[in-house]
Design a protein around this motif. Structure first.
Motif, PDB file in Angstrom:
ATOM      1  N   LYS A   1      79.042  32.500  42.455  1.00  0.00           N
ATOM      2  CA  LYS A   1      80.106  31.524  42.232  1.00  0.00           C
ATOM      3  C   LYS A   1      79.527  30.112  42.197  1.00  0.00           C
ATOM      4  O   LYS A   1      79.880  29.297  41.323  1.00  0.00           O
ATOM      5  CB  LYS A   1      81.145  31.651  43.342  1.00  0.00           C
TER       6      LYS A   1
ATOM      7  N   VAL B   1      86.478  35.981  47.938  1.00  0.00           N
ATOM      8  CA  VAL B   1      85.541  35.119  47.212  1.00  0.00           C
ATOM      9  C   VAL B   1      86.071  34.775  45.831  1.00  0.00           C
ATOM     10  O   VAL B   1      85.878  33.663  45.334  1.00  0.00           O
ATOM     11  CB  VAL B   1      84.163  35.799  47.092  1.00  0.00           C
TER      12      VAL B   1
ATOM     13  N   ASN C   1      79.259  34.796  46.565  1.00  0.00           N
ATOM     14  CA  ASN C   1      79.426  33.348  46.707  1.00  0.00           C
ATOM     15  C   ASN C   1      78.308  32.591  46.017  1.00  0.00           C
ATOM     16  O   ASN C   1      78.519  31.527  45.431  1.00  0.00           O
ATOM     17  CB  ASN C   1      79.485  32.967  48.186  1.00  0.00           C
TER      18      ASN C   1
END
Length: 310
Positions: free
Chosen positions: A65, A103, A62
């Motif tokens: 990301k 995710v 994450n």
């Protein structure tokens, strides 16, 4: 000679990236973005892969990301060794893959999975059978670590070395082949799962095992391989000669090359796990290696012809 470029190796593992210098992985995220852009500019056809994470951690994914890294890569990768180092059981593999799928929609590669023969060679055979059953069809790429045991006179790439106790010595027994090149029981089993499963084999600078490794991989039916080109090694004398020899030897395989290891003199700290002082230098190394071993295909310019009178 290269089908995919992996950006670093186990960036969330302190044996490969220093979390004291970069506790939020912001420096890593920036470096990965620069490298991905440089690889894409050198050859947009190359598959870009975020270096395999170990441990398998949705929080880290994450974070990548959030930093925009997942917008620049074509796949993400995970590493797992539940019979040796991880605090989860081998049967949890499918759940680990599913966690990462929460995710990202990117393809997920298991770019390192393996079992040591530290305790018994039969454990590796069983572990390989179970791994194939659990992961084939679940992950887009499976690469078994590794072909060879690590020679006992070498050092494993880990931060604390012998202080890790038996965990350290397991690094030396991950091969399908023993140090002398003789096959373990799992080698015959592995050949039953190729080409669906590939291999990982790191070649050290001027590695004496290179030619024998190629012969064994062909014998085992391997079609795709993951290896590395070290940024740190690029500063050694005759580095390009070695890189050329390595990549030439591997030209019959679909090769994923991992770019990693900071040269001591270019790191914020003098260690291969350090973030670089100038991240653009790592990106430039990635670009240079792609241009050398996987150059962009240039279309021939059409010739103009003058119509002749009839």
């Amino acid at each position: 000679m290269i089908e995919a470029a992996m950006i670093w190796n186990e960036p969330n593992n302190k044996s490969h990236w220093d979390p004291e210098i970069d506790p939020e992985w912001q420096l890593f995220g920036n470096m990965a973005n620069l490298a991905a852009d440089a690889i894409a500019a050198a050859n947009p056809g190359i598959t870009k892969v975020l270096g395999g994470i170990s441990p398998i951690d949705c929080g880290f994914m994450n974070r990548m990301k959030h930093y925009g890294v997942l917008d620049r890569v074509d796949a993400v990768a995970v590493h797992g060794f539940p019979l040796d180092w991880n605090l989860w059981q081998i049967h949890e593999w499918p759940a680990k893959i599913d966690d990462i799928r929460t995710v990202t929609d990117l393809p997920i590669w298991v770019s390192e999975v393996g079992v040591s023969t530290f305790g018994a060679e039969e454990v590796q055979l069983w572990g390989l059978q179970q791994t194939a059953e659990l992961l084939k069809g679940k992950a887009e790429r499976i690469q078994w670590y590794s072909l060879y045991d690590l020679p006992r006179t070498w050092e494993a790439t880990t931060r604390h070395r012998e202080a890790e106790g038996s965990s350290y010595y397991r690094h030396f027994h991950m091969g399908l082949l023993r140090e002398d090149g003789s096959p373990k029981p799992a080698a015959e089993e592995f050949a039953k799962h190729t080409p669906a499963m590939g291999l990982v084999q790191w070649f050290h600078f001027e590695d004496h095992r290179l030619d024998d490794a190629v012969a064994w991989m062909k014998h085992l039916g391997v079609s795709y391989l993951r290896t590395g080109l070290s940024w740190a090694d690029s500063f050694r004398p005759n580095a390009l000669d070695w890189f050329d020899r390595q990549m030439k030897a591997l030209e019959d395989f679909d090769v994923t090359v991992t770019f990693c290891f900071t040269p001591e003199h270019r790191g914020i700290a003098p260690h291969h796990t350090s973030p670089p002082q100038v991240p653009e230098e790592f990106a430039a190394f990635c670009s240079q290696m792609i241009e050398r071993y996987a150059p962009r295909q240039r279309l021939a310019q059409p010739q103009s012809h003058t119509a002749s009178a009839v």
